[in-house]
Design a protein around this motif. Structure first.
Motif, PDB file in Angstrom:
ATOM      1  N   VAL A 194       0.686  -1.511  -0.113  1.00  0.00           N
ATOM      2  CA  VAL A 194       0.028   0.327   0.162  1.00  0.00           C
ATOM      3  C   VAL A 194       1.161   1.148   0.130  1.00  0.00           C
ATOM      4  O   VAL A 194       0.296   2.161  -0.498  1.00  0.00           O
ATOM      5  CB  VAL A 194      -1.432   0.051   1.329  1.00  0.00           C
ATOM      6  CG1 VAL A 194      -2.338  -1.429   1.067  1.00  0.00           C
ATOM      7  CG2 VAL A 194       0.278   0.279   2.738  1.00  0.00           C
ATOM      8  N   VAL A 195       1.856   1.066   0.463  1.00  0.00           N
ATOM      9  CA  VAL A 195       3.095   2.002   0.759  1.00  0.00           C
ATOM     10  C   VAL A 195       3.332   2.920  -0.865  1.00  0.00           C
ATOM     11  O   VAL A 195       3.052   3.926  -1.391  1.00  0.00           O
ATOM     12  CB  VAL A 195       4.630   2.208   1.386  1.00  0.00           C
ATOM     13  CG1 VAL A 195       5.869   2.584   1.277  1.00  0.00           C
ATOM     14  CG2 VAL A 195       4.093   1.937   2.556  1.00  0.00           C
ATOM     15  N   ASP A 196       3.520   1.957  -1.646  1.00  0.00           N
ATOM     16  CA  ASP A 196       3.732   2.819  -3.046  1.00  0.00           C
ATOM     17  C   ASP A 196       2.606   2.366  -4.216  1.00  0.00           C
ATOM     18  O   ASP A 196       2.378   2.487  -5.057  1.00  0.00           O
ATOM     19  CB  ASP A 196       5.089   2.197  -3.823  1.00  0.00           C
ATOM     20  CG  ASP A 196       5.123   0.902  -3.575  1.00  0.00           C
ATOM     21  OD1 ASP A 196       4.413  -0.167  -2.791  1.00  0.00           O
ATOM     22  OD2 ASP A 196       6.591   0.536  -3.004  1.00  0.00           O
ATOM     23  N   SER A 199      -3.654   2.063  -5.435  1.00  0.00           N
ATOM     24  CA  SER A 199      -4.991   1.978  -5.813  1.00  0.00           C
ATOM     25  C   SER A 199      -4.877   0.439  -5.113  1.00  0.00           C
ATOM     26  O   SER A 199      -6.655  -0.099  -4.365  1.00  0.00           O
ATOM     27  CB  SER A 199      -5.153   1.082  -7.225  1.00  0.00           C
ATOM     28  OG  SER A 199      -3.672   0.078  -7.159  1.00  0.00           O
ATOM     29  N   TYR A 200      -3.685   0.027  -4.050  1.00  0.00           N
ATOM     30  CA  TYR A 200      -4.140  -1.274  -2.675  1.00  0.00           C
ATOM     31  C   TYR A 200      -4.834  -0.881  -1.745  1.00  0.00           C
ATOM     32  O   TYR A 200      -5.625  -0.114  -1.128  1.00  0.00           O
ATOM     33  CB  TYR A 200      -2.991  -1.555  -2.645  1.00  0.00           C
ATOM     34  CG  TYR A 200      -3.002  -3.204  -2.237  1.00  0.00           C
ATOM     35  CD1 TYR A 200      -4.214  -3.870  -2.346  1.00  0.00           C
ATOM     36  CD2 TYR A 200      -1.840  -3.781  -1.603  1.00  0.00           C
ATOM     37  CE1 TYR A 200      -4.232  -5.077  -1.802  1.00  0.00           C
ATOM     38  CE2 TYR A 200      -1.921  -5.861  -1.053  1.00  0.00           C
ATOM     39  CZ  TYR A 200      -3.040  -5.904  -1.337  1.00  0.00           C
ATOM     40  OH  TYR A 200      -3.630  -7.080  -0.331  1.00  0.00           O
ATOM     41  N   ARG A 201      -4.174   0.314  -1.469  1.00  0.00           N
ATOM     42  CA  ARG A 201      -5.029   1.558  -0.602  1.00  0.00           C
ATOM     43  C   ARG A 201      -6.163   2.219  -0.428  1.00  0.00           C
ATOM     44  O   ARG A 201      -6.948   1.861   0.624  1.00  0.00           O
ATOM     45  CB  ARG A 201      -3.964   2.565  -0.228  1.00  0.00           C
ATOM     46  CG  ARG A 201      -3.398   3.218   0.917  1.00  0.00           C
ATOM     47  CD  ARG A 201      -3.338   4.616   1.642  1.00  0.00           C
ATOM     48  NE  ARG A 201      -1.466   4.652   1.626  1.00  0.00           N
ATOM     49  CZ  ARG A 201      -1.270   4.018   2.433  1.00  0.00           C
ATOM     50  NH1 ARG A 201      -1.773   4.014   3.930  1.00  0.00           N
ATOM     51  NH2 ARG A 201       0.288   4.356   2.533  1.00  0.00           N
ATOM     52  N   THR A 236      -5.682 -11.449  -0.667  1.00  0.00           N
ATOM     53  CA  THR A 236      -5.032 -10.838  -2.356  1.00  0.00           C
ATOM     54  C   THR A 236      -4.244 -10.771  -2.082  1.00  0.00           C
ATOM     55  O   THR A 236      -3.254 -10.999  -0.396  1.00  0.00           O
ATOM     56  CB  THR A 236      -5.461  -9.427  -2.214  1.00  0.00           C
ATOM     57  OG1 THR A 236      -5.555  -8.868  -0.678  1.00  0.00           O
ATOM     58  CG2 THR A 236      -6.698  -9.547  -3.002  1.00  0.00           C
ATOM     59  N   ASN A 237      -3.310 -11.002  -2.458  1.00  0.00           N
ATOM     60  CA  ASN A 237      -1.244 -10.609  -2.327  1.00  0.00           C
ATOM     61  C   ASN A 237      -1.034 -10.050  -3.994  1.00  0.00           C
ATOM     62  O   ASN A 237      -0.527 -10.098  -5.067  1.00  0.00           O
ATOM     63  CB  ASN A 237      -0.946 -11.955  -2.038  1.00  0.00           C
ATOM     64  CG  ASN A 237       0.630 -11.448  -1.472  1.00  0.00           C
ATOM     65  OD1 ASN A 237       1.578 -11.275  -2.536  1.00  0.00           O
ATOM     66  ND2 ASN A 237       1.597 -12.029  -0.598  1.00  0.00           N
ATOM     67  N   ILE A 238      -0.514  -8.810  -3.628  1.00  0.00           N
ATOM     68  CA  ILE A 238      -0.368  -7.849  -5.211  1.00  0.00           C
ATOM     69  C   ILE A 238       0.618  -7.697  -5.223  1.00  0.00           C
ATOM     70  O   ILE A 238       1.437  -6.994  -3.952  1.00  0.00           O
ATOM     71  CB  ILE A 238      -1.713  -7.086  -5.764  1.00  0.00           C
ATOM     72  CG1 ILE A 238      -2.173  -6.069  -4.180  1.00  0.00           C
ATOM     73  CG2 ILE A 238      -2.963  -7.838  -5.539  1.00  0.00           C
ATOM     74  CD1 ILE A 238      -2.451  -4.972  -5.037  1.00  0.00           C
ATOM     75  N   GLY A 239       0.996  -7.046  -6.595  1.00  0.00           N
ATOM     76  CA  GLY A 239       2.723  -6.217  -6.371  1.00  0.00           C
ATOM     77  C   GLY A 239       2.095  -4.896  -5.566  1.00  0.00           C
ATOM     78  O   GLY A 239       1.705  -3.951  -5.471  1.00  0.00           O
ATOM     79  N   GLY A 240       4.040  -4.648  -5.495  1.00  0.00           N
ATOM     80  CA  GLY A 240       4.549  -2.729  -4.705  1.00  0.00           C
ATOM     81  C   GLY A 240       6.328  -3.204  -4.905  1.00  0.00           C
ATOM     82  O   GLY A 240       6.801  -4.346  -5.955  1.00  0.00           O
ATOM     83  N   SER A 241       6.349  -2.091  -4.222  1.00  0.00           N
ATOM     84  CA  SER A 241       8.089  -2.085  -5.060  1.00  0.00           C
ATOM     85  C   SER A 241       9.319  -3.105  -4.442  1.00  0.00           C
ATOM     86  O   SER A 241      10.120  -3.687  -5.367  1.00  0.00           O
ATOM     87  CB  SER A 241       8.669  -0.813  -4.412  1.00  0.00           C
ATOM     88  OG  SER A 241       8.227  -0.695  -3.590  1.00  0.00           O
ATOM     89  N   LYS A 242       8.577  -3.792  -3.297  1.00  0.00           N
ATOM     90  CA  LYS A 242       9.523  -5.362  -2.350  1.00  0.00           C
ATOM     91  C   LYS A 242       9.131  -6.117  -3.858  1.00  0.00           C
ATOM     92  O   LYS A 242      10.695  -7.131  -3.870  1.00  0.00           O
ATOM     93  CB  LYS A 242       8.879  -4.640  -1.557  1.00  0.00           C
ATOM     94  CG  LYS A 242       9.633  -6.461  -0.808  1.00  0.00           C
ATOM     95  CD  LYS A 242       9.680  -6.613   0.767  1.00  0.00           C
ATOM     96  CE  LYS A 242      11.313  -7.762   1.136  1.00  0.00           C
ATOM     97  NZ  LYS A 242      10.906  -7.879   2.332  1.00  0.00           N
ATOM     98  N   TYR A 243       7.657  -6.638  -4.003  1.00  0.00           N
ATOM     99  CA  TYR A 243       7.688  -7.558  -4.319  1.00  0.00           C
ATOM    100  C   TYR A 243       6.579  -7.548  -5.953  1.00  0.00           C
ATOM    101  O   TYR A 243       5.459  -7.180  -5.621  1.00  0.00           O
ATOM    102  CB  TYR A 243       7.078  -8.498  -4.077  1.00  0.00           C
ATOM    103  CG  TYR A 243       7.553  -9.443  -2.869  1.00  0.00           C
ATOM    104  CD1 TYR A 243       8.313 -10.432  -2.959  1.00  0.00           C
ATOM    105  CD2 TYR A 243       7.757  -8.517  -1.225  1.00  0.00           C
ATOM    106  CE1 TYR A 243       9.690 -10.327  -1.151  1.00  0.00           C
ATOM    107  CE2 TYR A 243       7.662  -9.488  -0.761  1.00  0.00           C
ATOM    108  CZ  TYR A 243       8.751 -10.216  -0.450  1.00  0.00           C
ATOM    109  OH  TYR A 243      10.139 -10.812   0.319  1.00  0.00           O
ATOM    110  N   PRO A 244       6.857  -6.467  -7.027  1.00  0.00           N
ATOM    111  CA  PRO A 244       6.229  -5.845  -8.048  1.00  0.00           C
ATOM    112  C   PRO A 244       5.137  -6.977  -8.726  1.00  0.00           C
ATOM    113  O   PRO A 244       4.212  -6.372  -9.496  1.00  0.00           O
ATOM    114  CB  PRO A 244       7.462  -6.270  -9.155  1.00  0.00           C
ATOM    115  CG  PRO A 244       9.206  -5.865  -8.325  1.00  0.00           C
ATOM    116  CD  PRO A 244       8.613  -6.931  -6.851  1.00  0.00           C
TER     117      PRO A 244
END
Ligand code: AFP
Length: 306
Positions: A194-196, A199-201, A236-244
Motif C-alpha cells: 500500500v506504501v507505493d 489503488s491497493y490502499r 489478495t497478494n498483489i505487487g508493490g516495490s518490494k515484490y513487483p
C-alpha cells in the motif's frame, strides 16, 4: 458405517486409478509431515532454497518426505519443488504425471505455532510445463496442519475436505465446498505494497469503511482454507516495490489454489485474467493473486486497475 475414506471417495468419484493412487501417496506424505511437525525441532538446516531463503530442518525434511512418496508411487515422471533448484527433476521418464509442490508453506509461522500447510498441483504433461497454464492441472490439493490436519482436494469434480482421524486415515469431513458470492472477511497479503500502490490502499480503505472483518494469519493455506470452509471471503497478494508481482509463486502456490477456488465456485485473477490462464514461463515465477468470492474478485481487479 458412515465413515468415508479418501481412497473410497476418489474411487466413487470416478477418478482414474493412477490419479487415485498418486493422491493417496501424496496424502501419505502429508501424514509423515504431520508427524514431523510434532516431533522435529524447529532449528535451521544450514541451507537455503532457490530464493535464498534460509531453510528450517522441517522444510528440508518435508521436501524429502514428499520426494520419497513421489518416487515410490512410480507414477511421477517429473517434479518441481519450491524448496529446490529452479529445474525440474526427472523420476521415471514414462510415468504419467508431473507434480509441483510447496512441501511446507508458511514455515516462518512454525515457531509461533500457527497453522501451516503443503500445496500440490498435478499435471499430465510429462515434465514440459513451460507454455502451459495452471488450467492444465488435472488435480490440486493441499493439507493444512492446525489443531487438526485436513486435506482438501479437487480433480475437477468439486472440492472435498478430509480430516486425519486418530487411526491415521483421511476421512470425509465435508464434500462439495462451495463459495457463496459473499464477503464478510478479507485477507490482504503483501500489505506493505500500500506504501507505493495507491489503488491497493483505496481497496483497503473500502474494506475498512464497509466494516469487513480481517482474517489474516500470514499463511496462504490456512487463510484460503478459512474462506473455503466459511464459503465466503477475499484473499489478495498483489505487487508493490518490494515484490513487483506480489510474493506468491504461480506454480507452487497460486496455480493450485486458483484451481481449487474456481472448482468451489469462486474466482481467481492476476488483475486482468484468471490465474488459471497465466502462462508458465519460469518455475520460479510470481504472480499477483486476487481470489475468493466471484463478484469481489471482479471488484478488486477493477479498483486495482483504476
Ligand atoms: P513463509 O513461507 O516465508 O512463511 O511465507 C508464507 C507466504 O508465502 C504465504 O503462505 C503467505 O500468504 C504469504 O507468504 C504472506 O505474505 P505477506 O507477509 O506479504 O502478507
Amino acid at each position: 458405517m458412515s465413515r468415508i475414506s479418501l481412497n473410497n471417495h476418489l474411487y466413487e468419484s470416478g477418478v482414474s486409478d493412477e490419479l487415485r493412487h498418486l493422491i493417496n501417496d501424496i496424502s501419505r506424505a502429508g501424514k509423515y509431515i504431520h508427524n514431523a511437525i510434532r516431533t522435529t525441532d524447529l532449528g535451521l538446516a544450514g541451507s537455503s532454497n532457490t530464493f535464498g531463503e534460509e531453510q528450517l530442518k522441517l522444510d528440508v525434511l518435508s521436501n524429502d518426505i514428499v520426494k520419497e512418496e513421489l518416487k515410490e508411487s512410480r507414477l511421477v515422471c517429473c517434479y518441481a519443488s519450491e524448496e529446490e533448484s529452479s529445474e525440474m527433476t526427472e523420476l521415471l521418464s514414462d510415468a504419467p504425471f508431473t507434480v509441483v509442490f510447496d512441501p511446507l508453506d508458511g514455515s516462518s509461522l512454525l515457531d509461533c505455532n500457527l497453522a501451516i500447510g503443503s500445496i500440490f498441483g498435478i499435471y499430465e504433461s510429462k515434465g514440459k510445463l513451460m507454455g502451459k497454464t495452471p488450467r492444465d492441472q488435472v488435480a490440486a490439493l493441499y493439507l493444512v496442519y492446525g489443531p487438526r490436519t485436513i486435506l482438501v482436494y479437487s480433480t475437477g469434480k468439486g472440492v472435498h475436505a478430509f480430516y486425519l482421524n486418530e487411526v491415521g486415515e483421511f476421512t470425509l469431513l465435508e464434500k462439495n465446498l462451495t463459495m457463496k458470492d459473499e464477503v464478510k472477511t478479507y485477507a490482504p497479503g503483501n500489505l506493505r505494497a500500500v506504501v507505493d500502490t495507491p489503488s491497493y490502499r483505496t481497496m483497503m480503505n473500502l474494506w475498512l469503511d464497509e466494516g469487513l472483518t480481517l482474517r489474516y494469519s500470514g499463511g496462504m493455506v490456512p487463510d484460503i482454507h478459512h474462506m473455503l470452509i466459511k464459503g465466503a471471503g477475499i484473499f489478495t497478494n498483489i505487487g508493490g516495490s518490494k515484490y513487483p508481482k506480489g510474493k506468491l509463486r504461480l506454480l507452487y502456490e497460486c496455480g493450485p489454489f486458483a484451481y481449487i477456488m474456481e472448482q468451489a465456485g469462486g474466482a481467481s485473477s492476476d488483475g486482468t485474467k484468471s490465474v488459471l490462464d497465466v502462462e508458465i514461463t519460469d518455475l520460479d515465477q510470481r504472480t499477483p493473486i486476487i481470489t475468493g468470492a466471484k463478484k469481489e474478485v471482479k471488484r478488486v481487479s477493477k479498483v486495482l486497475n483504476e
